[in-house]
Design a protein around this motif. Sequence first.
Motif, short mmCIF file in Angstrom:
data_model
loop_
_atom_site.label_atom_id
_atom_site.label_comp_id
_atom_site.label_asym_id
_atom_site.label_seq_id
_atom_site.Cartn_x
_atom_site.Cartn_y
_atom_site.Cartn_z
N LEU A 1 42.31 48.75 42.11
CA LEU A 1 43.40 47.93 42.66
C LEU A 1 42.88 47.00 43.75
N LEU A 2 42.04 47.54 44.64
CA LEU A 2 41.50 46.72 45.72
C LEU A 2 40.64 45.60 45.17
N ASP B 1 41.13 59.38 41.13
CA ASP B 1 42.08 58.88 42.12
C ASP B 1 41.44 57.78 42.97
N ALA B 2 40.22 58.04 43.45
CA ALA B 2 39.52 57.04 44.27
C ALA B 2 39.20 55.79 43.44
N ILE C 1 49.13 48.17 50.77
CA ILE C 1 47.66 48.40 50.71
C ILE C 1 46.92 47.17 51.22
N MET D 1 43.45 55.69 51.37
CA MET D 1 44.45 54.69 51.02
C MET D 1 45.63 55.37 50.31
N PRO D 2 46.88 54.93 50.60
CA PRO D 2 48.03 55.51 49.91
C PRO D 2 47.93 55.33 48.40
N GLU D 3 48.38 56.33 47.65
CA GLU D 3 48.32 56.28 46.18
C GLU D 3 49.42 55.37 45.63
N PRO D 4 49.18 54.75 44.48
CA PRO D 4 50.28 54.02 43.84
C PRO D 4 51.33 55.01 43.31
N THR E 1 39.00 53.99 50.95
CA THR E 1 39.71 54.09 49.66
C THR E 1 40.28 55.50 49.49
N GLN E 2 39.51 56.51 49.92
CA GLN E 2 40.04 57.88 49.85
C GLN E 2 41.38 57.97 50.59
N TRP F 1 52.84 56.18 40.41
CA TRP F 1 52.56 56.07 38.97
C TRP F 1 53.84 56.08 38.15
N ARG G 1 39.77 38.36 54.33
CA ARG G 1 40.57 39.49 54.82
C ARG G 1 40.42 39.71 56.32
N ARG H 1 34.16 53.86 51.23
CA ARG H 1 34.51 55.06 50.45
C ARG H 1 35.65 55.81 51.13
N ALA I 1 40.81 54.60 40.90
CA ALA I 1 42.02 53.81 40.64
C ALA I 1 42.33 52.93 41.85
N LYS I 2 42.17 53.49 43.04
CA LYS I 2 42.46 52.71 44.24
C LYS I 2 41.43 51.60 44.43
N CYS I 3 40.16 51.91 44.13
CA CYS I 3 39.10 50.88 44.16
C CYS I 3 39.41 49.75 43.20
N ILE J 1 53.60 50.44 29.65
CA ILE J 1 53.02 49.20 29.14
C ILE J 1 53.05 49.23 27.61
N MET K 1 47.68 48.80 35.30
CA MET K 1 46.57 49.77 35.38
C MET K 1 46.95 51.08 34.72
#
Lengths: 255, 255
Positions: B176-177, B169-170, B221, A236-239, A233-234, A241, A160, A230, B172-174, A246, B195
């Motif tokens: 994904l990463l 929330d954190a 992301i 970071m933009p949210e997906p 990630t806080q 939903w 990365r 930490r 979920a982002k972790c 699924i 997810m």
Amino acid sequence: MTYCLGISVKEGLVLAADSRTNAGVDYISSYQKLFDFSLPGERVLVACTSGNLSVTQAVVHELGQDIKMGASESLHSISTMYAVARYIGQKIRNIQKEDRTWLDQDGIKFQCNFLVGGQLPGEPPEVYLIYSQGNCIQATPETPFLQIGETKYGKPILDRTITYDSSLDAIAKCALLSIDSTMRSNISVGPPINMVLYEADSYEIRHRVQLQSSDPYLAKIRKYWESTLREATQNMPEPEWNRVSIDAEPDFSLE
Amino acid sequence: MTYCLGISVKEGLVLAADSRTNAGVDYISSYQKLFDFSLPGERVLVACTSGNLSVTQAVVHELGQDIKMGASESLHSISTMYAVARYIGQKIRNIQKEDRTWLDQDGIKFQCNFLVGGQLPGEPPEVYLIYSQGNCIQATPETPFLQIGETKYGKPILDRTITYDSSLDAIAKCALLSIDSTMRSNISVGPPINMVLYEADSYEIRHRVQLQSSDPYLAKIRKYWESTLREATQNMPEPEWNRVSIDAEPDFSLE
């Protein structure tokens, strides 16, 4: 296991290694895995080792002996990095000839990898990976780093962040993070961490560091890195939903 | 390979999976690895799979059949998460009884892992990992995440950032990463990423997402994460160089 890293960028080289050797999890000890064979002012050569300790120690011993004895072919006489890599490969093959059958008959794998990085007069700095079989590959601008040993944990941060144009300073810190992340996640990799940084065309290693587990710097960067991740990630933009649902039903029902 | 992740924290659960299946590197395809067996309002049950596809598909099929047929024991009737994990383990053992000798005789490994997470009435949310052998372990507050498949690349970020008190929330982002880093570093793990996020005591999955490789969010992301990591390494404190010198001579000379 062990984890060693060799990075070759425009500005120069970084080589780093942990110091852990383990036979299973109940026999763990420390051995130096990074060796500096440089002749300051004339040539820079640094080797890192992973794999069967008896094999890597034997090869490193042979490399040292050829220098001591002033052999016609040694790390202090060979004139190209490629020839250095092939020479180390030949040493590995010699040990194989001696030990292989004895290891094989007890199901012990003859396995070792070497990284060798440096610069010889009239050449650019280069890093090579030498395999148990004695063949080798070279780091290139497209893929400026080579890893040996327990390589997976520490690869994402390299993938990365590192490019051929990255600064040596940034590369060195990445290398430390890559090894420290591996130590954090896998007990088969452990301190001290040895690292050297080489500036192209200086023909001298001016930056070296050894970090014990108790080292306050290591504690500091760990704390720094964990809080940084930490926070990152806080922020970071949210997906978005619920754009899909699924299925409960497998779409490959065998009926 | 495949990479799946189950995380159990105070606020609830996150389960995530990639969708890659490969036989070597020259046969790569996509299969859903995350299955939702929930009964919204009554029970939440999500399973992820890794390992031999014929085995995991057969088990998932059996799980679906028991529900369809209203079997006395099914994912819609069993009353504890532990019993659910043992029940899935039993399904794996049944397939072993049928297929194991046929796979063994051609040197094909009978290997599969399941993650199952959810919440049943009167219980807290829980996540279990079920092994090929049918036995299982549970995620705990000390170790709130369980991984199956290609687990190494994505472990450092989890080790560094996730605790039992982390926000969903954190987490979920972790997750994904962790999966995206693995996809970036290893071709045996690939999109789409599925997810689900489950809030404790809601008995209903209100957050699910599926990310294709072309998904603009995934691109966003990735860009965000790479620039964040680059910046973070730039700003990281430098090591104090040259506090030690590393010997050229191996300190374990064999003479």
